[in-house]
Scaffold this motif. Sequence first.
Motif, PDB file in Angstrom:
ATOM      1  N   TRP A   1       0.836  -1.201   0.000  1.00  0.00           N
ATOM      2  CA  TRP A   1       0.000   0.000   0.000  1.00  0.00           C
ATOM      3  C   TRP A   1       0.871   1.251   0.000  1.00  0.00           C
ATOM      4  CZ3 TRP A   1      -1.539  -2.690   4.939  1.00  0.00           C
ATOM      5  CH2 TRP A   1      -2.544  -3.623   4.750  1.00  0.00           C
ATOM      6  N   ALA A   2       0.304   2.332  -0.477  1.00  0.00           N
ATOM      7  CA  ALA A   2       0.878   3.662  -0.266  1.00  0.00           C
ATOM      8  C   ALA A   2       0.214   4.184   0.998  1.00  0.00           C
ATOM      9  CB  ALA A   2       0.570   4.575  -1.444  1.00  0.00           C
ATOM     10  N   LEU A   3       1.004   4.734   1.915  1.00  0.00           N
ATOM     11  CA  LEU A   3       0.477   5.177   3.201  1.00  0.00           C
ATOM     12  C   LEU A   3       0.679   6.673   3.389  1.00  0.00           C
ATOM     13  CD1 LEU A   3       2.328   2.244   4.351  1.00  0.00           C
ATOM     14  CD2 LEU A   3       0.103   2.497   5.381  1.00  0.00           C
ATOM     15  N   SER A   4      -0.333   7.287   3.960  1.00  0.00           N
ATOM     16  CA  SER A   4      -0.242   8.707   4.312  1.00  0.00           C
ATOM     17  C   SER A   4      -0.982   8.910   5.625  1.00  0.00           C
ATOM     18  CB  SER A   4      -0.843   9.587   3.210  1.00  0.00           C
ATOM     19  OG  SER A   4      -2.202   9.262   3.010  1.00  0.00           O
ATOM     20  N   SER A   5      -0.807  10.079   6.218  1.00  0.00           N
ATOM     21  CA  SER A   5      -1.514  10.364   7.467  1.00  0.00           C
ATOM     22  C   SER A   5      -2.875  10.969   7.146  1.00  0.00           C
ATOM     23  CB  SER A   5      -0.710  11.324   8.342  1.00  0.00           C
ATOM     24  OG  SER A   5      -0.745  12.626   7.801  1.00  0.00           O
TER      25      SER A   5
ATOM     26  N   GLN B   1       0.473  13.529   1.135  1.00  0.00           N
ATOM     27  CA  GLN B   1       1.903  13.283   1.353  1.00  0.00           C
ATOM     28  C   GLN B   1       2.124  11.818   1.728  1.00  0.00           C
ATOM     29  OE1 GLN B   1       3.720  15.465   4.553  1.00  0.00           O
ATOM     30  NE2 GLN B   1       5.716  14.542   4.190  1.00  0.00           N
ATOM     31  N   ILE B   2       2.851  11.092   0.886  1.00  0.00           N
ATOM     32  CA  ILE B   2       3.147   9.687   1.148  1.00  0.00           C
ATOM     33  C   ILE B   2       4.205   9.597   2.249  1.00  0.00           C
ATOM     34  CG2 ILE B   2       4.073   7.548   0.182  1.00  0.00           C
ATOM     35  CD1 ILE B   2       1.352   8.286  -0.961  1.00  0.00           C
ATOM     36  N   LEU B   3       3.867   8.874   3.316  1.00  0.00           N
ATOM     37  CA  LEU B   3       4.804   8.632   4.417  1.00  0.00           C
ATOM     38  C   LEU B   3       5.674   7.415   4.157  1.00  0.00           C
ATOM     39  CD1 LEU B   3       2.411   9.129   7.454  1.00  0.00           C
ATOM     40  CD2 LEU B   3       4.166  10.722   6.639  1.00  0.00           C
TER      41      LEU B   3
ATOM     42  N   GLN C   1      11.324  11.139   7.844  1.00  0.00           N
ATOM     43  CA  GLN C   1      10.510  11.998   8.708  1.00  0.00           C
ATOM     44  C   GLN C   1       9.342  11.249   9.361  1.00  0.00           C
ATOM     45  OE1 GLN C   1      10.935  12.501   5.404  1.00  0.00           O
ATOM     46  NE2 GLN C   1       9.008  13.010   4.409  1.00  0.00           N
ATOM     47  N   ALA C   2       9.037  10.047   8.897  1.00  0.00           N
ATOM     48  CA  ALA C   2       7.957   9.252   9.486  1.00  0.00           C
ATOM     49  C   ALA C   2       8.464   8.271  10.546  1.00  0.00           C
ATOM     50  CB  ALA C   2       7.219   8.482   8.387  1.00  0.00           C
ATOM     51  N   TRP C   3       9.773   8.181  10.704  1.00  0.00           N
ATOM     52  CA  TRP C   3      10.339   7.252  11.685  1.00  0.00           C
ATOM     53  C   TRP C   3      10.006   7.703  13.103  1.00  0.00           C
ATOM     54  CZ3 TRP C   3      16.107   6.336   9.888  1.00  0.00           C
ATOM     55  CH2 TRP C   3      16.108   5.722   8.647  1.00  0.00           C
ATOM     56  N   GLY C   4       9.907   6.711  13.985  1.00  0.00           N
ATOM     57  CA  GLY C   4       9.747   6.991  15.406  1.00  0.00           C
ATOM     58  C   GLY C   4       8.330   7.319  15.841  1.00  0.00           C
TER      59      GLY C   4
END
Length: 173
Positions: free
Chosen positions: A64-68, A74-76, A101-104
């Motif tokens: 999947w493509a994931l975003s918030s 914006q793809i995470l 930038q999506a880590w953590g």
Amino acid sequence: MPDTTARLLYRRPQQADLPSVFSIFGDPQTNLFNPAGPMTDIAQAEALLDRWLQHWETHGYGWWALSSAQAPEQILGFAGIAAHDYLGKQVINLGYRFAVQAWGHGYATEAAQAALTHAFDHLELPEVFGLVRPDHVASIRVLEKIGMRRIDELDDVPGKAPSLIFRIQRDAR
């Protein structure tokens, strides 16, 4: 396929995702544990995206493509399950890769759990595997958090320590 979890939106990848695929898979930081290293040109990203789209056409599921929910454009990262050949057979492999930038933020755990739910509750697959480099502590932690257990090793990178193979079975959840 789930459309959302608590914080993430999931959708099938599309050709328009090509810049995000290259950005994430071409970033040296997201490839610290990838023996092949980062992608070096857009053609590699295009080939990967084409494989994902073909997998969706053939199997009806895939990455999947994931975003918030706050920034759906914006793809995470990318995550999901796909057929993969190792252990001398085709297995269903869990995978994920997120922009730095999506880590953590726990997104990998959330996406991995959603992938298992989809695999077991919707597709009724019997088991899912995860292949991880032995020094990738964060990814190992994600696999353990979602209930996967180490079952074997795979000597898949010449001159390097074997990758670790994790598995979870549907009836063990």
